[in-house]
Design an enzyme around this catalytic site. Structure first.
Site: not given
Ligand code: FBP
Length: 701
Positions: A204, A231-232, A275, A283, A285, A574
């Site tokens: 975005d 990936i989000d 257990k 992931m 964000r 990822r």
């Molecule tokens: P993008 O939106 O830039 O593709 O990144 C997504 C993500 O993988 C999230 O799922 C995660 O919170 C974040 O990047 C992790 O960021 P960093 O790579 O800076 O640790």
């Protein structure tokens, strides 16, 4: 060791390294990689003639933000563009289409499986149109544009990375081109390279960047095209009427499948050694799309969906408040404490049928949907941004350790009323903040990323939540309300083996002896002492007698142990090689990007409509980015950004997960309902060739 012996050893190693078996076994290449590189993704029919045309359509409309109109006047009125196959164009157009071009491409933000195929598709289409066209890769993300760090992409490079994961070919970075200075440097780079077009592969924030660059470069005739990556899965575009133009960003399917495979293995493991509770943070964000897909893929016992929690209304509180003639605003939305109770209840219910194990999936961004935490995040964003703007030193450099940061906040709380400068932090905020554990405070104060986003991946969300769960379980245990259910026939067998009458002991020990399949120890029995008292009262033993061993054994088994293992699924998935879906999707995105460029488009996002349907129905299009922008809080201020799409709690996929929640929790006697999606299979037909979320959501149309 003698010199001779050492020489012999060295010779031996040389021989071993040259041994063909060792050479093959230690090679970087393997069959899977070779097969991947050789795979040619199918192309959408519109690309089959190698020539396409664009047509603007008024079929899809958007609600345009006033600020977007003001800031992006040159591209705000762009329409959705349909791409169709052409056999021939008018002479002038044809010349334009096939002209030699210089095209730059950059990866921006986190890696997502399929990025190399975007380059592959673009490269193949551009070189087919004109072999003299040059494709430049900007190195290390947007910094490469600002600093003019490029590499000319060759066929050899493209072939080495076809259908492979990561962004290794040109790397990526998170820099935002967000100042006049950076914008000017970027323009200079593009002019120096004599670029006709720039392609930004990103999420975005990066597509937001693409829109601003398109506006800035408009008069220089440098086209800018965005590609929906993350990936989000939170770049999803619908028009005003809910028509889906882009169902999902690329990389989502692969990451979700990779996480699901691992988590499903944990389901198998936990159901085998019975257990552990496995706490899996995945992931995403902010949006919980990945968690939702993982739920559908694995049927894990419990999957939290942030967007669902935000919708929560505590009816009991509302009724109580109504009686007092007041409105209780805290009844709207889930609190951390309440959430921990929901989790506890599920754990207790499973324990009641003998299942002291299971798998919980927690989305990384869950805190974003918990009101009380969201308020802290916004307030701290504002404080940090204000500090950075008004002081010479960065907030984190000025206050390197937690205690310093807390001291600063304390001072701020004290002075907020007097000075009226920074009033967002008052003494109530400070008190509440001081109530939370240190590692969590540290997490909430963590450095924001370059876009001003809170970095959820750096916060141990699961630890925060599970700490509360553990505390609450202990309270329940002390009250005798958290017990492991004992199978009735097992109890009877153990007692009979010890020459005791289960029919006499059962009703004394258990509250549901008559009807229960899994027996629950009475609430007043919560220690050996209370057990002994109960047995004495029922005249089953005398004061002088010890608790009989079989009863002791059963009681011990009834005391649950809450053992957890924490896992984080993110960077691993990822970096996975893409699924066939992502390979095909991204290759066609590359072709789409070229088609948009060759037809003169700018400020558009390349997309494929109908991803949720069969490949034969995929329809490459261009979506105008500017009308998708809205105002959002960033760095403590409102900024114009591309709207993120979060899980729609009314969607078919979520409603199905909600309806199956109880089944997957399996807090009843019998087997769990886990599903094993298996690893990502590149070759051969897979059971489902696109995200299940998409398949289910398509049922709404
Ligand atoms: P993008 O939106 O830039 O593709 O990144 C997504 C993500 O993988 C999230 O799922 C995660 O919170 C974040 O990047 C992790 O960021 P960093 O790579 O800076 O640790």
């Amino acid at each position: 060791m003698s010199q001779k012996k050492a020489d012999n050893k060295a010779d031996n190693i040389e021989d071993l390294l040259n041994n063909p078996v060792a050479v093959k076994a230690t090679s970087n290449e393997n069959k899977e990689i070779v097969e991947r590189r050789g795979y040619q993704p199918p192309i959408c029919d519109v690309f089959s003639s190698g020539l396409t045309i664009l047509s603007d359509t008024d079929q899809y409309g958007f609600t345009v933000d006033r600020e977007a109109k003001k800031k992006l006047p040159k591209i705000i009125n762009h329409k959705v563009q349909l791409i169709s196959k052409a056999a021939k164009l008018k002479a002038g157009q044809q010349k334009q289409y096939y002209k030699k071009r210089n095209i730059g491409i950059v990866f921006s933000g986190g890696p997502a499986p399929g990025g190399h195929n975007v380059i592959g598709g673009l490269f193949d289409a551009a070189k087919k149109a004109n072999p003299k066209t040059k494709i430049y890769g900007f190195l290390l993300g947007p910094d490469g544009i600002i600093e003019n760090e490029t590499v000319e992409i060759t066929a050899k490079m493209v072939d080495a990375y076809r259908n492979l994961g990561g962004f290794s070919m040109i790397k990526t970075g998170r820099t935002k081109i967000d100042s006049r200075r950076k914008m000017a440097f970027s323009k200079k780079t593009c002019q120096n390279l004599n670029l006709d077009a720039l392609i930004i592969v990103g999420g975005d924030d990066s597509n937001t960047n693409a829109a601003f660059l398109a506006e800035e470069f408009y008069d220089d005739k440098i086209q800018v095209i965005g590609i929906p990556k993350t990936i989000d899965g939170d770049i999803q575009v619908k028009d005003l009427e809910g028509n889906i133009l882009c169902a999902i960003s690329f990389g989502f399917h692969t990451a979700a499948r990779a996480f699901s495979n691992e988590i499903s293995n944990l389901c198998t493991d936990s159901g085998s050694d019975v257990k552990y509770w496995h706490i899996c943070k995945v992931m995403g964000r902010v949006a919980s799309h990945l968690a939702l897909e993982v739920a559908l893929q694995t049927h894990a016992n419990m999957t939290l969906i942030g967007e669902d929690l935000a919708e929560y209304i505590d009816q009991d509180r509302i009724i109580m408040a109504k009686k007092q003639g007041i409105i209780d605003y805290t009844a709207y939305g889930m609190t951390l404490r309440h959430l921990s109770r929901v989790i506890c209840n599920a754990i207790i219910r499973r324990a009641g049928v003998g299942k002291n194990y299971g798998v919980i999936v927690i989305p990384e961004g869950i805190l974003e949907f918990i009101n009380e935490i969201q308020v802290f995040i916004i307030k701290l964003n504002t404080i940090i941004a204000y500090y950075n703007q008004t002081q010479d030193l960065d907030f984190h450099e000025a206050f390197p350790i937690l205690e310093d940061k807390l001291e600063y906040l304390r001072r701020l709380a004290k002075t907020s009323r007097e000075t009226n400068i920074m009033t967002v932090w008052n003494s109530r905020d400070d008190d509440l903040f001081n109530d939370i554990p240190g590692f969590f405070q540290e997490g909430l104060l963590t450095e924001r990323d370059s876009h001003g986003n809170f970095q959820f991946s750096l916060v141990e969300t699961d630890k925060v939540l599970m700490g509360l769960v553990r505390d609450y379980l202990n309270i329940k245990k002390e009250k005798g309300l958290y017990k492991t259910g004992i199978k009735k026939d097992y109890f009877q067998k153990v007692l009979k083996q010890g020459d005791l009458d289960p029919e006499k002991v059962g009703p004394v020990l258990f509250k549901n002896y008559i009807n229960g399949e899994f027996l629950l120890v009475r609430e007043n029995i919560f220690s050996f002492k209370t057990l002994k008292t109960a047995l004495q009262k029922a005249d089953l033993i005398t004061k002088a007698q010890e608790i009989p061993a079989p009863i002791e054994k059963i009681y011990t088994k009834s005391v649950p142990k809450f053992k957890t293992q924490a896992h984080f699924y993110g960077y691993d998935g990822r970096g996975n090689d893409p699924t066939c879906f992502d390979c095909n999707y991204t290759y066609n995105l590359g072709l789409t990007a070229f088609s948009l460029i060759a037809n003169g488009a700018t400020g558009q996002m390349a997309a494929i409509k109908n991803l949720e349907k069969d490949f034969s129905l995929w329809q490459p299009i261009g979506i105008p980015i500017a009308p998708l922008m809205h105002l959002e809080e960033r760095n403590g201020k409102l900024a114009l950004v591309l709207e993120k799409s979060v899980v729609d709690v009314n969607s078919v996929s979520f409603q199905i997960v909600k309806a199956l929640r109880e089944k997957w929790l399996a807090a009843v006697p019998g087997e769990d309902n886990f599903r094993q999606p298996g690893p990502i299979r590149f070759a051969g037909k897979t059971e489902e060739d696109r995200p299940i979320t998409l398949v289910l959501n398509a049922l709404a149309n």
